[in-house]
Scaffold this motif. Structure first.
Motif, PDB file in Angstrom:
ATOM      1  N   ASP A  35       0.831  -1.194   0.000  1.00 21.24           N
ATOM      2  CA  ASP A  35       0.000   0.000   0.000  1.00 21.24           C
ATOM      3  C   ASP A  35       0.870   1.251   0.000  1.00 21.24           C
ATOM      4  O   ASP A  35       1.895   1.318   0.699  1.00 21.24           O
ATOM      5  CB  ASP A  35      -0.906   0.007   1.229  1.00 21.24           C
ATOM      6  N   PRO A  83      -3.323  -3.311  -4.084  1.00 18.92           N
ATOM      7  CA  PRO A  83      -3.337  -2.443  -2.903  1.00 18.92           C
ATOM      8  C   PRO A  83      -3.682  -0.999  -3.234  1.00 18.92           C
ATOM      9  O   PRO A  83      -3.845  -0.606  -4.398  1.00 18.92           O
ATOM     10  CB  PRO A  83      -1.896  -2.549  -2.397  1.00 18.92           C
ATOM     11  N   LEU A 107      -7.749  -0.706   5.341  1.00 15.43           N
ATOM     12  CA  LEU A 107      -7.062  -1.509   4.333  1.00 15.43           C
ATOM     13  C   LEU A 107      -7.488  -2.966   4.473  1.00 15.43           C
ATOM     14  O   LEU A 107      -6.857  -3.757   5.176  1.00 15.43           O
ATOM     15  CB  LEU A 107      -5.546  -1.351   4.482  1.00 15.43           C
TER      16      LEU A 107
END
Length: 297
Positions: A35, A83, A107
């Motif tokens: 990410d 991501p 997330l």
């Protein structure tokens, strides 16, 4: 079409489309990806806190000045297999700057290691905590692409389980049917520089896990779409998701849900991430206006 949009679309055509085949998607997923971190500029203008909830990271971003008290949960796209990336932070930063909202970025775990049920279990911890902190202030759900599909799924769960609904849904190029079987898709494949049906359908099967790919919590187009919060959709015309998005909007409106669908005819998938284009600025300005209104229409 603005010159910036035309140039960006041309650039995107030089990039590999990992969704062309299932095999190409699988190959791309073998490469480790992480990410994108919170940009330094956003850290300078906002208080940023991070916590781990049920094994997943949740980042909360609140403006240092001009905070409105509104809370917005943002779920990122990436076909449920990729991501969060830099353009997602660009969208989030713009919404914060224009509204003063606190943005929560959960997330969620990605397929094929995680599935839709895992994401909803995670949101069962995140969403009530946001509601409690917000009190009487508005709470919105927003997302792009796959994240926008997950946003609708969460709104469906709120309706079915009697939870306080969000005050509105902001959907940027939402993925509302992972089956990719709409016959209207074929006419857009050559126009779309980013997506293709075969790889996306494979990602959708991975995300469904034990559920059917037509389960409304995987493909919300297959829900009744009744009694959902006011929904605002920002869609590009050169995006293979367009036919399903149009079906979704029509079905929701027929069921009595307030839906405002805005289509930029020559824009690509999640064009709002290209903040240097006039089209993205228009869409995000309109989305910000709905957040600032804080009302159910």
């Amino acid at each position: 079409m603005s010159l910036a949009m035309r140039m960006t679309r041309t650039f995107l055509r030089t990039r590999p489309n990992v969704f062309v085949t299932e095999g190409r998607l699988r190959e791309a997923l073998r490469q480790s990806r992480h990410d994108a971190p919170v940009p330094a500029a956003l850290r300078r203008s906002c208080h940023v806190s991070t916590e781990v909830v049920d094994g997943h990271t949740v980042t909360t971003v609140t403006p240092k000045s001009g905070a409105s008290g509104t809370e917005l949960i943002y779920l990122h796209g990436g076909a449920y297999v990729r991501p969060l990336v830099g353009p997602h932070w660009s969208i989030i930063a713009t919404l914060i700057r224009r509204t003063g909202a606190t943005v929560i970025v959960p997330l969620y775990g990605l397929a094929p290691h995680y599935h839709a049920d895992d994401a909803y279990k995670f949101l069962d911890s995140v969403y009530p905590a946001v509601l409690q902190r917000a009190g009487h202030n508005p709470v919105f759900l927003a997302g792009d692409s796959a994240g926008a599909g997950l946003v609708v799924g969460q709104a469906i769960r709120c309706r079915d389980e009697g939870l306080r609904p969000p005050d509105g849904l902001l959907l940027f190029s939402p993925w509302v049917d992972v089956t990719m079987t709409n016959p209207g898709i074929a006419a857009l494949i050559d126009l779309d520089p980013m997506l293709a049906p075969a790889g996306l359908a494979a990602a959708g099967r991975d995300w469904a896990g034990a559920r059917s790919v037509t389960d409304p919590l995987v493909s919300p187009l297959h829900d009744t779409l009744k009694d959902l919060p006011p929904t605002y959709i920002y869609q590009g015309g050169h995006d293979i998701f367009l036919p399903d998005v149009e079906r979704f909007a029509a079905k929701a409106q027929a069921a009595g849900t307030h839906v405002d669908l805005r289509v930029w005819p020559t824009a690509f998938h999640v064009f709002v991430g290209a903040g240097w284009t006039r089209e993205a600025r228009q869409a995000l300005s309109d989305a910000a206006d709905h957040i600032k209104s804080g009302t159910r229409n």
